[in-house]
Design a protein around this motif. Structure first.
Motif, mmCIF file in Angstrom:
data_model
loop_
_atom_site.group_PDB
_atom_site.id
_atom_site.type_symbol
_atom_site.label_atom_id
_atom_site.label_comp_id
_atom_site.label_asym_id
_atom_site.label_seq_id
_atom_site.Cartn_x
_atom_site.Cartn_y
_atom_site.Cartn_z
ATOM 1 N N VAL A 12 0.827 -1.208 0.000
ATOM 2 C CA VAL A 12 0.000 0.000 0.000
ATOM 3 C C VAL A 12 0.862 1.258 0.000
ATOM 4 C CG1 VAL A 12 -1.653 1.327 1.376
ATOM 5 C CG2 VAL A 12 -1.987 -1.131 1.047
ATOM 6 N N LYS A 13 1.969 1.214 0.718
ATOM 7 C CA LYS A 13 2.877 2.360 0.727
ATOM 8 C C LYS A 13 3.530 2.572 -0.629
ATOM 9 C CE LYS A 13 4.112 2.199 5.651
ATOM 10 N NZ LYS A 13 5.208 1.929 6.629
ATOM 11 N N ASN A 14 3.916 1.478 -1.279
ATOM 12 C CA ASN A 14 4.618 1.580 -2.560
ATOM 13 C C ASN A 14 3.701 1.990 -3.708
ATOM 14 O OD1 ASN A 14 6.993 0.820 -1.334
ATOM 15 N ND2 ASN A 14 6.888 -1.319 -1.976
ATOM 16 N N PHE A 15 2.411 1.667 -3.603
ATOM 17 C CA PHE A 15 1.474 1.959 -4.694
ATOM 18 C C PHE A 15 0.234 2.656 -4.119
ATOM 19 C CE2 PHE A 15 4.007 -1.686 -5.968
ATOM 20 C CZ PHE A 15 4.415 -1.322 -7.247
ATOM 21 N N PRO A 16 0.378 3.888 -3.681
ATOM 22 C CA PRO A 16 -0.724 4.569 -2.987
ATOM 23 C C PRO A 16 -1.947 4.845 -3.853
ATOM 24 C CG PRO A 16 1.086 6.086 -3.437
ATOM 25 C CD PRO A 16 1.593 4.717 -3.745
ATOM 26 N N SER A 17 -1.775 4.905 -5.171
ATOM 27 C CA SER A 17 -2.921 5.185 -6.046
ATOM 28 C C SER A 17 -3.554 3.917 -6.619
ATOM 29 C CB SER A 17 -2.499 6.107 -7.193
ATOM 30 O OG SER A 17 -1.496 5.508 -7.985
ATOM 31 N N LEU A 18 -3.014 2.761 -6.275
ATOM 32 C CA LEU A 18 -3.548 1.487 -6.760
ATOM 33 C C LEU A 18 -4.773 1.101 -5.935
ATOM 34 C CD1 LEU A 18 -3.289 -1.107 -8.522
ATOM 35 C CD2 LEU A 18 -1.780 -2.016 -6.727
ATOM 36 N N LYS A 19 -5.877 0.839 -6.599
ATOM 37 C CA LYS A 19 -7.055 0.346 -5.889
ATOM 38 C C LYS A 19 -6.849 -1.119 -5.510
ATOM 39 C CE LYS A 19 -11.067 3.153 -6.892
ATOM 40 N NZ LYS A 19 -12.497 3.093 -7.273
ATOM 41 N N ILE A 20 -7.135 -1.441 -4.262
ATOM 42 C CA ILE A 20 -6.902 -2.779 -3.738
ATOM 43 C C ILE A 20 -8.157 -3.287 -3.049
ATOM 44 C CG2 ILE A 20 -5.625 -4.140 -2.031
ATOM 45 C CD1 ILE A 20 -3.234 -2.299 -2.517
ATOM 46 N N VAL A 21 -8.574 -4.489 -3.414
ATOM 47 C CA VAL A 21 -9.638 -5.181 -2.684
ATOM 48 C C VAL A 21 -8.994 -6.333 -1.914
ATOM 49 C CG1 VAL A 21 -11.833 -6.395 -2.794
ATOM 50 C CG2 VAL A 21 -11.327 -4.607 -4.478
ATOM 51 N N PHE A 22 -9.028 -6.219 -0.612
ATOM 52 C CA PHE A 22 -8.545 -7.265 0.291
ATOM 53 C C PHE A 22 -9.703 -8.253 0.416
ATOM 54 C CE2 PHE A 22 -6.172 -7.663 4.649
ATOM 55 C CZ PHE A 22 -5.869 -8.989 4.356
ATOM 56 N N GLU A 23 -9.590 -9.358 -0.287
ATOM 57 C CA GLU A 23 -10.759 -10.224 -0.448
ATOM 58 C C GLU A 23 -10.938 -11.187 0.719
ATOM 59 O OE1 GLU A 23 -12.136 -10.235 -4.650
ATOM 60 O OE2 GLU A 23 -10.340 -11.466 -4.815
ATOM 61 N N HIS A 24 -12.204 -11.528 0.932
ATOM 62 C CA HIS A 24 -12.650 -12.472 1.974
ATOM 63 C C HIS A 24 -11.844 -12.344 3.274
ATOM 64 C CE1 HIS A 24 -9.305 -14.666 0.248
ATOM 65 N NE2 HIS A 24 -10.008 -15.158 -0.752
ATOM 66 N N ILE A 25 -11.842 -11.150 3.838
ATOM 67 C CA ILE A 25 -11.091 -10.954 5.074
ATOM 68 C C ILE A 25 -11.699 -11.786 6.199
ATOM 69 C CG2 ILE A 25 -10.248 -8.668 4.431
ATOM 70 C CD1 ILE A 25 -12.357 -7.491 6.375
ATOM 71 N N THR A 26 -10.843 -12.190 7.164
ATOM 72 C CA THR A 26 -11.292 -13.126 8.198
ATOM 73 C C THR A 26 -10.883 -12.732 9.612
ATOM 74 O OG1 THR A 26 -9.299 -14.500 8.025
ATOM 75 C CG2 THR A 26 -11.115 -15.032 6.537
ATOM 76 N N THR A 27 -10.178 -11.624 9.772
ATOM 77 C CA THR A 27 -9.647 -11.291 11.099
ATOM 78 C C THR A 27 -9.952 -9.846 11.479
ATOM 79 O OG1 THR A 27 -7.518 -10.590 10.170
ATOM 80 C CG2 THR A 27 -7.720 -12.915 10.836
ATOM 81 N N LYS A 28 -9.923 -9.605 12.782
ATOM 82 C CA LYS A 28 -10.070 -8.223 13.257
ATOM 83 C C LYS A 28 -8.875 -7.387 12.819
ATOM 84 C CE LYS A 28 -8.147 -9.230 17.878
ATOM 85 N NZ LYS A 28 -8.430 -9.236 19.344
ATOM 86 N N ASP A 29 -7.725 -8.029 12.593
ATOM 87 C CA ASP A 29 -6.542 -7.317 12.103
ATOM 88 C C ASP A 29 -6.801 -6.758 10.710
ATOM 89 O OD1 ASP A 29 -4.541 -8.422 14.296
ATOM 90 O OD2 ASP A 29 -5.624 -10.133 13.495
ATOM 91 N N ALA A 30 -7.452 -7.547 9.864
ATOM 92 C CA ALA A 30 -7.766 -7.092 8.511
ATOM 93 C C ALA A 30 -8.791 -5.959 8.543
ATOM 94 C CB ALA A 30 -8.287 -8.256 7.676
ATOM 95 N N VAL A 31 -9.791 -6.090 9.413
ATOM 96 C CA VAL A 31 -10.780 -5.018 9.546
ATOM 97 C C VAL A 31 -10.093 -3.709 9.909
ATOM 98 C CG1 VAL A 31 -12.692 -4.164 10.958
ATOM 99 C CG2 VAL A 31 -12.705 -6.541 10.148
ATOM 100 N N LEU A 32 -9.211 -3.742 10.900
ATOM 101 C CA LEU A 32 -8.517 -2.534 11.344
ATOM 102 C C LEU A 32 -7.638 -1.969 10.239
ATOM 103 C CD1 LEU A 32 -7.953 -0.606 13.703
ATOM 104 C CD2 LEU A 32 -6.080 -2.128 14.394
ATOM 105 N N PHE A 33 -6.943 -2.841 9.509
ATOM 106 C CA PHE A 33 -6.076 -2.385 8.425
ATOM 107 C C PHE A 33 -6.877 -1.639 7.365
ATOM 108 C CE2 PHE A 33 -4.104 -2.835 4.282
ATOM 109 C CZ PHE A 33 -2.817 -2.381 4.533
ATOM 110 N N VAL A 34 -8.009 -2.205 6.974
ATOM 111 C CA VAL A 34 -8.831 -1.567 5.939
ATOM 112 C C VAL A 34 -9.397 -0.246 6.441
ATOM 113 C CG1 VAL A 34 -10.926 -1.808 4.537
ATOM 114 C CG2 VAL A 34 -9.367 -3.753 4.809
ATOM 115 N N GLU A 35 -9.865 -0.232 7.667
ATOM 116 C CA GLU A 35 -10.419 1.006 8.232
ATOM 117 C C GLU A 35 -9.388 2.127 8.261
ATOM 118 O OE1 GLU A 35 -13.810 -0.725 11.337
ATOM 119 O OE2 GLU A 35 -11.754 -0.389 12.037
#
Length: 343
Positions: free
Chosen positions: A162-185
């Protein structure tokens, strides 16, 4: 008896498979969803727009007459995917994302990317052409516990990406953890996530109730209840960074019930009912339409669907088995009932 009218949903992560299996998966998806993001991990991966075009034609041939179902195609990234292929994908008009499978991380990922740095020029081209990167966010490292592989991916790979490609749209698919929720938020507006019905509805105990239950085995694997609760909170929050993606992934019974069973849950027929049940239990039914019908389209830059559907809170039995080509498949909630149905 409650009813809810919503814009017809889309499915932003679905495995339709190929060949004879399309006669099962396509009508099941088309009965509920207007559009689906089609995963490219076939036995022979879809690595070029020309292959995606032929696959799309096979899917359309399986759509029931009179249905306006639309498959949204994706490419499978490999170490050899070039920026030129990405330019061709954009020009094709049918490619809506490119999928990153770290090699060996899930079904048919053997041709996946071995090291992210190898495709940095390709990722730059994706950013320039506004093609989203769709990520299976786990590592395939036997030294990392299977229940920790998503968090490890976030810490060691995704944060830097995410740092290297700040303008790239990313879908973090089928997330499963509270860590992923926090990262996306906490990430920019260019990072979003899909959440499956089974990761909302179940936690990892479901795989072991009274014995091994292979039809609850998926990748990423179901996690602890604390993670399940974090996913429910995210999905029902009204935050547009989180939207529907069923990850419906069918395998014949013989491939699930074996000494080395395949990962994947077939949920297309029951997914919307389970989402509705989850939102209802949280008193958030008024936010279901955003999650299922608006936020994904907005992230992908597509118009909202024009048709509407009506959900009714009514019990519906789920068949024990379904035909699957010349084989049989067991759907999610087989032999049980769901609490919502489309009328």
């Amino acid at each position: 008896m409650r009813e809810l009218k919503i814009i017809q949903p889309d499915d932003w992560h679905c495995h339709l498979r190929d060949g004879a299996y399309l006669s099962r998966t396509v009508p099941d998806s088309a009965a509920i969803f207007k559009r689906v993001i089609v995963m490219p991990n076939l036995t022979t991966p879809i690595t070029h727009p020309s292959a995606a075009k032929k696959y799309r034609e096979r899917i359309l041939n399986a759509v029931p007459e009179g249905n306006d179902f639309e498959p949204l195609m994706t490419l499978y990234l490999t170490d050899e995917t070039t920026p030129h292929v990405i330019a061709e994908a954009k020009a094709s008009g049918i490619i809506h994302g490119a999928k990153l499978y770290p090699q060996g991380v899930t079904t048919h990922s053997e041709a996946g990317v071995t090291k992210l740095e190898k495709i940095y020029p390709t990722l730059e081209a994706m950013s320039e052409h506004h093609i989203p990167l769709l990520i299976h966010g786990e590592v395939n490292d036997p030294a990392v516990d299977i229940f920790d592989r998503e968090k490890y991916f976030i810490d060691k790979i995704l944060t830097q990406l995410v740092k290297n490609f700040p303008s790239l749209k990313i879908v973090f698919e089928h997330i499963t953890t509270k860590d992923a929720v926090l990262f996306v938020e906490e990430s920019s507006k260019n990072v979003a996530a899909t959440i499956t019905p089974h990761h909302l509805y179940y936690q990892r105990n479901a795989m072991f109730m009274g014995g091994i239950r292979p039809h609850y085995y998926c990748l990423p694997v179901l996690k602890r209840q604390e993670h399940q609760l974090a996913l429910i909170a995210a999905a029902t929050s009204g935050n547009p960074k989180f939207f529907i993606g069923t990850d419906s992934a069918p395998h014949a019974v013989t491939r699930k019930e074996s000494s080395c069973g395949c990962a994947g849950i077939y949920n297309s027929p029951t997914a919307l009912a389970l989402y509705a049940e989850i939102f209802a239990t949280q008193n958030k039914l008024h936010k279901l339409e955003g999650f299922t019908s608006l936020y994904g389209a907005d992230f992908y830059g597509l118009a909202h669907n024009q048709k509407t559907i009506t959900l009714r809170e009514i019990s519906k039995n789920v068949p024990e088995t379904l035909s699957f080509g010349d084989e049989t498949i067991i759907p999610l909630k087989a032999g049980q009932s769901v609490k919502w149905d489309i009328i």
